[in-house]
Motif scaffolding. Structure first.
Motif, mmCIF file in Angstrom:
data_model
loop_
_atom_site.group_PDB
_atom_site.id
_atom_site.type_symbol
_atom_site.label_atom_id
_atom_site.label_comp_id
_atom_site.label_asym_id
_atom_site.label_seq_id
_atom_site.Cartn_x
_atom_site.Cartn_y
_atom_site.Cartn_z
ATOM 1 N N LEU A 31 -68.289 29.007 65.349
ATOM 2 C CA LEU A 31 -68.745 30.170 66.112
ATOM 3 C C LEU A 31 -70.249 30.119 66.358
ATOM 4 C CD1 LEU A 31 -66.726 33.248 64.788
ATOM 5 C CD2 LEU A 31 -66.373 31.887 66.847
ATOM 6 N N LEU A 32 -71.012 29.659 65.370
ATOM 7 C CA LEU A 32 -72.455 29.533 65.545
ATOM 8 C C LEU A 32 -72.791 28.485 66.616
ATOM 9 C CD1 LEU A 32 -73.768 29.711 61.861
ATOM 10 C CD2 LEU A 32 -73.975 31.459 63.647
ATOM 11 N N ILE A 33 -72.086 27.365 66.573
ATOM 12 C CA ILE A 33 -72.300 26.314 67.575
ATOM 13 C C ILE A 33 -71.950 26.831 68.968
ATOM 14 C CG2 ILE A 33 -71.485 24.057 68.373
ATOM 15 C CD1 ILE A 33 -71.090 23.322 65.402
ATOM 16 N N LEU A 34 -70.829 27.541 69.062
ATOM 17 C CA LEU A 34 -70.402 28.107 70.341
ATOM 18 C C LEU A 34 -71.445 29.088 70.879
ATOM 19 C CD1 LEU A 34 -68.101 28.471 72.463
ATOM 20 C CD2 LEU A 34 -67.253 30.329 71.013
ATOM 21 N N ALA A 35 -71.906 29.991 70.021
ATOM 22 C CA ALA A 35 -72.897 30.987 70.445
ATOM 23 C C ALA A 35 -74.189 30.320 70.896
ATOM 24 C CB ALA A 35 -73.169 31.967 69.303
ATOM 25 N N LEU A 36 -74.627 29.306 70.173
ATOM 26 C CA LEU A 36 -75.874 28.619 70.511
ATOM 27 C C LEU A 36 -75.763 27.890 71.841
ATOM 28 C CD1 LEU A 36 -78.725 27.716 69.701
ATOM 29 C CD2 LEU A 36 -77.697 25.801 68.479
ATOM 30 N N PRO A 133 -64.604 22.643 72.478
ATOM 31 C CA PRO A 133 -64.782 21.958 73.773
ATOM 32 C C PRO A 133 -65.512 22.816 74.805
ATOM 33 C CG PRO A 133 -62.570 21.580 72.945
ATOM 34 C CD PRO A 133 -63.194 22.604 72.040
ATOM 35 N N ILE A 134 -65.342 24.134 74.748
ATOM 36 C CA ILE A 134 -66.083 25.025 75.634
ATOM 37 C C ILE A 134 -67.571 24.965 75.292
ATOM 38 C CG2 ILE A 134 -66.283 27.377 76.509
ATOM 39 C CD1 ILE A 134 -63.611 25.959 77.089
ATOM 40 N N ALA A 135 -67.865 24.898 73.988
ATOM 41 C CA ALA A 135 -69.258 24.743 73.567
ATOM 42 C C ALA A 135 -69.830 23.426 74.084
ATOM 43 C CB ALA A 135 -69.352 24.797 72.041
ATOM 44 N N LEU A 136 -69.019 22.369 74.051
ATOM 45 C CA LEU A 136 -69.470 21.075 74.561
ATOM 46 C C LEU A 136 -69.746 21.146 76.063
ATOM 47 C CD1 LEU A 136 -70.014 18.057 74.155
ATOM 48 C CD2 LEU A 136 -67.558 17.651 74.502
ATOM 49 N N TYR A 137 -68.890 21.848 76.803
ATOM 50 C CA TYR A 137 -69.125 22.027 78.234
ATOM 51 C C TYR A 137 -70.483 22.686 78.473
ATOM 52 C CZ TYR A 137 -69.074 24.338 82.769
ATOM 53 O OH TYR A 137 -69.430 24.789 84.012
ATOM 54 N N HIS A 138 -70.771 23.748 77.733
ATOM 55 C CA HIS A 138 -72.030 24.461 77.935
ATOM 56 C C HIS A 138 -73.222 23.609 77.502
ATOM 57 C CE1 HIS A 138 -70.723 28.432 79.295
ATOM 58 N NE2 HIS A 138 -69.647 28.243 78.566
ATOM 59 N N LEU A 139 -73.031 22.759 76.505
ATOM 60 C CA LEU A 139 -74.106 21.850 76.107
ATOM 61 C C LEU A 139 -74.400 20.860 77.233
ATOM 62 C CD1 LEU A 139 -76.056 20.767 73.970
ATOM 63 C CD2 LEU A 139 -74.175 19.365 73.076
ATOM 64 N N ILE A 140 -73.346 20.301 77.836
ATOM 65 C CA ILE A 140 -73.528 19.379 78.953
ATOM 66 C C ILE A 140 -74.177 20.102 80.131
ATOM 67 C CG2 ILE A 140 -72.325 17.927 80.633
ATOM 68 C CD1 ILE A 140 -70.198 17.412 78.473
ATOM 69 N N LEU A 187 -58.126 22.734 79.041
ATOM 70 C CA LEU A 187 -56.906 22.115 78.534
ATOM 71 C C LEU A 187 -57.144 21.454 77.178
ATOM 72 C CD1 LEU A 187 -55.510 20.549 81.840
ATOM 73 C CD2 LEU A 187 -54.816 22.672 80.703
ATOM 74 N N TRP A 188 -58.308 20.885 76.992
ATOM 75 C CA TRP A 188 -58.668 20.323 75.683
ATOM 76 C C TRP A 188 -58.643 21.432 74.635
ATOM 77 C CZ3 TRP A 188 -63.962 17.363 74.809
ATOM 78 C CH2 TRP A 188 -63.955 16.784 73.539
ATOM 79 N N SER A 189 -59.196 22.584 74.953
ATOM 80 C CA SER A 189 -59.185 23.718 74.040
ATOM 81 C C SER A 189 -57.768 24.181 73.742
ATOM 82 C CB SER A 189 -59.992 24.887 74.621
ATOM 83 O OG SER A 189 -61.369 24.607 74.618
ATOM 84 N N VAL A 190 -56.926 24.175 74.773
ATOM 85 C CA VAL A 190 -55.536 24.601 74.596
ATOM 86 C C VAL A 190 -54.817 23.691 73.607
ATOM 87 C CG1 VAL A 190 -53.304 24.787 75.768
ATOM 88 C CG2 VAL A 190 -55.347 25.740 76.826
ATOM 89 N N VAL A 191 -55.022 22.386 73.733
ATOM 90 C CA VAL A 191 -54.387 21.436 72.810
ATOM 91 C C VAL A 191 -54.901 21.642 71.386
ATOM 92 C CG1 VAL A 191 -54.130 18.995 72.221
ATOM 93 C CG2 VAL A 191 -53.931 19.729 74.608
ATOM 94 N N LEU A 192 -56.214 21.807 71.239
ATOM 95 C CA LEU A 192 -56.769 22.059 69.903
ATOM 96 C C LEU A 192 -56.254 23.369 69.327
ATOM 97 C CD1 LEU A 192 -60.538 20.975 70.107
ATOM 98 C CD2 LEU A 192 -58.637 19.805 68.980
ATOM 99 N N LEU A 193 -56.070 24.364 70.193
ATOM 100 C CA LEU A 193 -55.529 25.637 69.716
ATOM 101 C C LEU A 193 -54.116 25.453 69.186
ATOM 102 C CD1 LEU A 193 -56.081 28.696 69.473
ATOM 103 C CD2 LEU A 193 -55.029 28.955 71.739
#
Length: 234
Positions: A31-36, A133-140, A187-193
């Motif tokens: 959650l911290l990584i996602l928020a950042l 993966p959503i956090a990774l998208y925002h990092l990119i 879709l990556w997030s969906v699979v991980l979920l």
């Protein structure tokens, strides 16, 4: 250090990495990584965003452009930029953690419906890990935005071309919304979920992933395709 490294394993070993992180109830660091990452992308977007074209287009559509002084126009552009900055930070700090919590609540309901009870912390861990993966998208996106001199809202949507809507051309507005729902990071997030839900409840991986794919299809059909279509799109 283990609490940070363990969730990061989902990128290189999604099967065992997700299982281990869910069983250890690792949800704080994800959650911290996602928020950042989301806050960083929102901040960079607001700093690079050229608000003038969008503000002028909106004023022309509402008829407010007529008789508007240059000083008032400048003030509206500055206000829009400030709102974008505050909104971008708020999305990372408040909206995304709340989304993870809501997703965990949905998983709790689903686990109850399928008679697969699980501690809520495990379900929250599954939800938080699935959003990495959503956090990774925002990092990119942050890195790409930092390399831009200015950004328009249309350019920002194409900065990280991760869905079919960017690749396929000549689609109707309705089909564009459908193609946009087929997004690599989503879709990556969906699979991980699904993998996380399997680890939390003991459901088989294949069945859990299929379940989350169906849930995402229902969500996309309503939120990403149906509701925008009711707003005037066809």
């Amino acid at each position: 250090m283990t609490s940070l490294v363990q969730p990061a394993r989902v990128f290189v070993d999604p099967f065992e990495g997700t299982r281990a992180a869910v069983e250890a109830r690792r949800w704080v660091w994800p959650l911290l990584i996602l928020a950042l990452c989301v806050s960083a992308s929102g901040t960079l977007y607001s700093l690079r965003w050229d608000a003038a074209p969008d503000v002028i287009r909106e004023l022309q559509a509402t008829g407010e452009m007529n008789g508007l002084s240059e000083a008032d126009l400048t003030d509206k552009i500055q206000t829009a930029s400030r709102k974008a900055l505050v909104g971008g930070i708020a999305k990372g700090v408040f909206v995304m953690p709340l989304m993870a919590l809501l997703l965990a609540c949905v998983l709790w309901v689903v686990s109850w419906l399928f008679d697969r009870p699980s501690p809520f912390e495990r379900l929250l861990s599954a939800a938080a890990l699935a959003l990495l993966p959503i956090a990774l998208y925002h990092l990119i996106f942050t890195v790409c935005a930092a390399a831009q001199h200015t950004l328009t809202s249309a350019r920002a949507l194409q900065l990280v071309p991760s869905h079919l809507g960017v690749v396929l051309q000549g689609l109707s507005p309705k089909m564009v919304r459908v193609a946009t729902a087929v997004d690599f990071f989503n879709l990556w997030s969906v699979v991980l979920l699904g993998l996380g839900f399997s680890a939390a409840t003991g459901m088989s991986r294949g069945r859990a992933v299929l379940l989350t794919v169906v849930m995402y299809a229902m969500y996309a059909g309503v939120v990403m395709i149906g509701l925008p279509g009711m707003g005037g799109g066809r």
